[in-house]
Design a protein around this motif. Sequence first.
Motif, short mmCIF file in Angstrom:
data_model
loop_
_atom_site.label_atom_id
_atom_site.label_comp_id
_atom_site.label_asym_id
_atom_site.label_seq_id
_atom_site.Cartn_x
_atom_site.Cartn_y
_atom_site.Cartn_z
N GLU A 150 100.24 -17.39 -25.75
CA GLU A 150 99.10 -17.26 -26.68
C GLU A 150 99.43 -16.34 -27.86
O GLU A 150 98.90 -16.52 -28.96
CB GLU A 150 97.88 -16.73 -25.93
N ALA A 151 100.31 -15.37 -27.64
CA ALA A 151 100.62 -14.39 -28.69
C ALA A 151 101.90 -14.73 -29.46
O ALA A 151 102.22 -14.05 -30.43
CB ALA A 151 100.75 -13.00 -28.07
N GLY A 152 102.62 -15.77 -29.04
CA GLY A 152 103.89 -16.10 -29.69
C GLY A 152 104.94 -15.02 -29.45
O GLY A 152 105.68 -14.65 -30.36
N MET A 153 105.01 -14.53 -28.21
CA MET A 153 105.93 -13.46 -27.86
C MET A 153 106.94 -13.93 -26.82
O MET A 153 106.96 -15.08 -26.42
CB MET A 153 105.15 -12.24 -27.33
N ILE A 154 107.76 -12.99 -26.37
CA ILE A 154 108.78 -13.26 -25.36
C ILE A 154 108.22 -12.92 -23.98
O ILE A 154 107.77 -11.80 -23.74
CB ILE A 154 110.06 -12.43 -25.60
N GLY A 155 108.23 -13.89 -23.08
CA GLY A 155 107.90 -13.64 -21.69
C GLY A 155 109.18 -13.49 -20.89
O GLY A 155 110.20 -14.12 -21.21
N ARG A 156 109.15 -12.65 -19.88
CA ARG A 156 110.35 -12.42 -19.06
C ARG A 156 110.11 -12.84 -17.62
O ARG A 156 109.02 -12.64 -17.09
CB ARG A 156 110.76 -10.94 -19.12
#
Length: 373
Positions: A150-156
């Motif tokens: 949703e935030a356009g970030m990196i998930g790990r």
Amino acid sequence: MTDDMLRAPAEVKYAEELDYLESIDDGPKPFSWRLSPRMVRLFVLGSERADGLDREIPQKWFGDRSFVERSIVTLASDRGLLLIGDPGTGKSWLAELLAAAICRNSTLVVQGTAGTTEDHIKYSWNVSMVIAKGQSRESMIPSPIMTAMEAGMIGRFEELTRSTSDVQDALISILSEKYVSIPELDEDNTVFAKPGFSIIATANSRDRGVNDLSSALKRRFNFVRIPVVTNKRSEAEIVRFRTAELLRRHAIELEVPPSLLDVLLQSFADLRAAAASATSDDERLESALSTAEQIGVLEDAILHSQFFGDRTLSSQTLGSSLVGSLARRSPEDLAILNKFWHGVVEPRSRDDDGDGPWRGFLDGGRQAISTLS
């Protein structure tokens, strides 16, 4: 702010550096990245004189430049990144640094275990809110991966091969379609990934055969294999860097003599050589003998010296700490260490001039083996 955290994430710990790099960064940035690929590499590997900066950026991850560059290029595409290697090779630390530099948030993490479920990578529900108001986006609890989407970030995703096949299958859909459907809702029932979303996963090469990745999932990742650090100079730099952090965190003023660091590095090199020539698992230590475990041995010795010694690091304490840290199976590991002490450490101690570090190391290790036997 970092004083209030037992372990601050990289984006908090190095916030000043990241702010500085962002302020001078005029390079092209993919998607919603906070730094350009060049600055991400510089943040991870440190600055050089040729970079022309008016302040030094210290190196934080020690390894081949090509591994970092391939990782950054992968994240700038629409593919996931899988960092694979032996325990203690710095996979998780590299993943954290990359996420911190790219989106200033490295905490969107799922830990893969046998108990990890599909809910952990998609969503779950706030039961009390569902009972009171029914199912809605408000009563939904997004997973760290969905939050990253949703935030356009990196998930790990840590230890991917530890999770079961149904969890891995759910990840295929996220990596392929870049959205998650919520069938329980009639409206607003699809979460689409924003540009910049990607996943950095790690896998332990020693876990091969636990839950092997399917061919379909492998195709969604670019693999970057992180080798064990065997170069003594590089390994020494890693150990010094981590030890300096440890001393700062505990507010300890204690010097690590170079001669003791040499003893530690040489001992691990000798133990690795012995493990490589062993013909069965019973002849190998259970420890992976990684750089991270060297740091653990040194940390144990430093803290013991600080709290129960004279606040100086001795070779005896180092020898005792190495045995205590690596003797995990009894009697197998103790027998291996005892053989190592007699066949390798004792001859080295005889070659020491005067009160060299190997003599104290010999005595400390012998005493620890005797106590544990």
